[in-house]
Scaffold this active site. Structure first.
Site, PDB file in Angstrom:
ATOM      1  N   SER A  61       0.767  -1.259  -0.013  1.00 21.40           N
ATOM      2  CA  SER A  61      -0.083   0.080  -0.081  1.00 21.40           C
ATOM      3  C   SER A  61       0.681   1.160  -0.161  1.00 21.40           C
ATOM      4  CB  SER A  61      -1.120  -0.122   1.323  1.00 21.40           C
ATOM      5  OG  SER A  61      -0.242   0.071   2.134  1.00 21.40           O
ATOM      6  N   ILE A  63       3.199   4.327  -0.170  1.00 20.76           N
ATOM      7  CA  ILE A  63       4.467   4.552  -1.011  1.00 20.76           C
ATOM      8  C   ILE A  63       5.070   3.425  -1.469  1.00 20.76           C
ATOM      9  CG2 ILE A  63       6.703   5.384  -0.463  1.00 20.76           C
ATOM     10  CD1 ILE A  63       5.815   7.596   1.440  1.00 20.76           C
ATOM     11  N   SER A 191      11.249  10.162   7.653  1.00 25.72           N
ATOM     12  CA  SER A 191      10.078  11.099   7.617  1.00 25.72           C
ATOM     13  C   SER A 191      10.663  12.556   7.978  1.00 25.72           C
ATOM     14  CB  SER A 191       8.859  10.606   8.511  1.00 25.72           C
ATOM     15  OG  SER A 191       8.217  11.804   8.887  1.00 25.72           O
ATOM     16  N   TYR A 204       6.334   7.867  16.978  1.00 27.58           N
ATOM     17  CA  TYR A 204       6.741   7.619  15.577  1.00 27.58           C
ATOM     18  C   TYR A 204       7.871   8.622  15.469  1.00 27.58           C
ATOM     19  CZ  TYR A 204       6.111   8.329  10.583  1.00 27.58           C
ATOM     20  OH  TYR A 204       6.413   8.218   9.207  1.00 27.58           O
ATOM     21  N   LYS A 208      11.596   7.505  14.047  1.00 25.37           N
ATOM     22  CA  LYS A 208      12.153   7.995  12.627  1.00 25.37           C
ATOM     23  C   LYS A 208      13.612   8.695  13.175  1.00 25.37           C
ATOM     24  CE  LYS A 208       9.397   6.487  10.026  1.00 25.37           C
ATOM     25  NZ  LYS A 208       9.679   5.333   8.930  1.00 25.37           N
ATOM     26  N   SER A 240      -1.564   8.649   1.358  1.00 26.00           N
ATOM     27  CA  SER A 240      -1.505   7.098   1.302  1.00 26.00           C
ATOM     28  C   SER A 240      -2.271   6.582   2.539  1.00 26.00           C
ATOM     29  CB  SER A 240       0.066   6.902   1.722  1.00 26.00           C
ATOM     30  OG  SER A 240       0.191   6.968   3.191  1.00 26.00           O
TER      31      SER A 240
END
Length: 336
Positions: A61, A63, A191, A204, A208, A240
């Site tokens: 799914s 990217i 990101s 998150y 990253k 996305s």
């Protein structure tokens, strides 16, 4: 003397025009200026990646899926991985429809990044099928939408296990192969949250930031292997399915309303710039519309201003989330 003054004025005027042109480019930019220069004057993915073996994780799914489509059109040989094998078969079918690849040119390989004991066997499967791995694209991972004070600590453990430890585990096995060949590219979809901090995504962001630190350090360990490139891709908000699958306050809860995503960067544009970055061996690429792109520059060169700005953007982001709309909806630039 007059001739010298005229020359100085002309040079100053030329410099000012060049500065204004760069400023105009930056205002309209959807990537950092080094990346956009590479897109204009650099190597083309069609020339650099055709015939290369590219392994894409998280390819079912978003990217990762779009990467599979664009790479197949270029003529790259693909290994596509994710947990959902049925979705990978769907992606493979479309790749075959839109490209000149044959069945044997695309390997569907189910992979769970959190099952680190399976990563060596998965790497060997790709090597057995293609004989080599030219490019590894670490794209698998999940985002987050929850405030720290409301979030169970096991959510943070799960984020680090998937986004960080799973990624570096797979990288370790593929890197051994690239070191033997003395060439290869390791592309990691990080990101802009790996550069800055933002509310609702503390875990998150942490994962990253960890990836950024790890791969920047790994790059310095590979100076004896100039043929191996470490490339960090830092997208901002992209259209996305990532929002539909985010971590929330606890592992059993899913997000109720992902909101309208149309204001975000189209996935195909993000992927095109990712492939440009890969073709040109850019160490780090920022792929985002403003204001996130502007914040990246501020975070790099004027962090105090960046913190001030993010405090204000952050309040609105939380308000958006609590009111049931996309967290970034009110200040992202909508595509026509």
């Amino acid at each position: 003397m007059a001739w010298g003054c005229a020359l100085c004025l002309a040079l100053a005027g030329g410099a000012l025009l060049a500065l204004l042109a760069q400023l105009l480019r930056w205002v309209r930019a959807d990537g950092d200026l080094t990346l956009l220069w590479a897109e204009w004057r650099g190597k083309k993915p069609e020339d650099e990646l055709r015939g290369k073996v590219v392994w894409v994780t998280g390819a079912s799914s978003g990217i990762g899926e779009e990467l599979a489509y664009q790479l197949s059109k270029i003529g790259a040989l693909l290994a596509i991985s994710a947990r959902r094998e049925d979705e990978l078969e769907r992606v493979k079918k479309k790749c075959l429809q839109i490209s000149n690849l044959s069945e044997k040119d695309i390997l569907v390989l189910r992979l769970d990044l959190t099952d680190r004991s399976s990563h060596e066997a998965a790497t060997n499967s790709v090597l057995k099928h293609f004989g080599k791995i030219d490019v590894l694209v670490n794209n698998g991972g999940r985002s987050q939408r929850s405030l720290f004070v409301d979030t169970n600590l096991d959510v943070y453990s799960a984020i680090i296990e998937l986004n960080y430890l799973g990624t570096i585990s797979l990288t370790k096995h593929v890197l051994n192969h690239m070191i033997q060949r003395k060439k290869g590219k390791i592309v990691t979809v990080s990101s802009v949250m790996g550069i800055m901090g933002a509310p609702l995504a503390s875990g998150y962001c942490a994962s990253k930031h960890a990836l950024q630190g790890f791969f920047n350090s790994l790059r310095t360990e590979l100076t004896d292997y100039p043929g191996i490139s470490i490339i960090n891709i830092c997208p901002g908000p992209v259209q996305s399915q990532i929002i539909q699958n985010v971590f929330t306050e606890n592992l059993a809860k899913s997000i109720e309303n992902s909101g309208d995503q149309s204001h975000k960067m189209p996935t195909d544009r993000c992927v095109r710039l990712t492939l440009v970055s890969t073709a040109n061996d850019l160490k780090e690429a920022w792929i985002s519309d403003h204001p996130y792109l502007a914040v990246c520059y501020l975070w790099q060169y004027a962090p105090t201003w960046a913190w001030w700005l993010m405090n204000r953007m952050g309040k609105r982001r939380i308000q958006n989330f609590k009111s049931g709309v996309d967290a970034d909806a009110s200040y992202s630039r909508k595509k026509k």
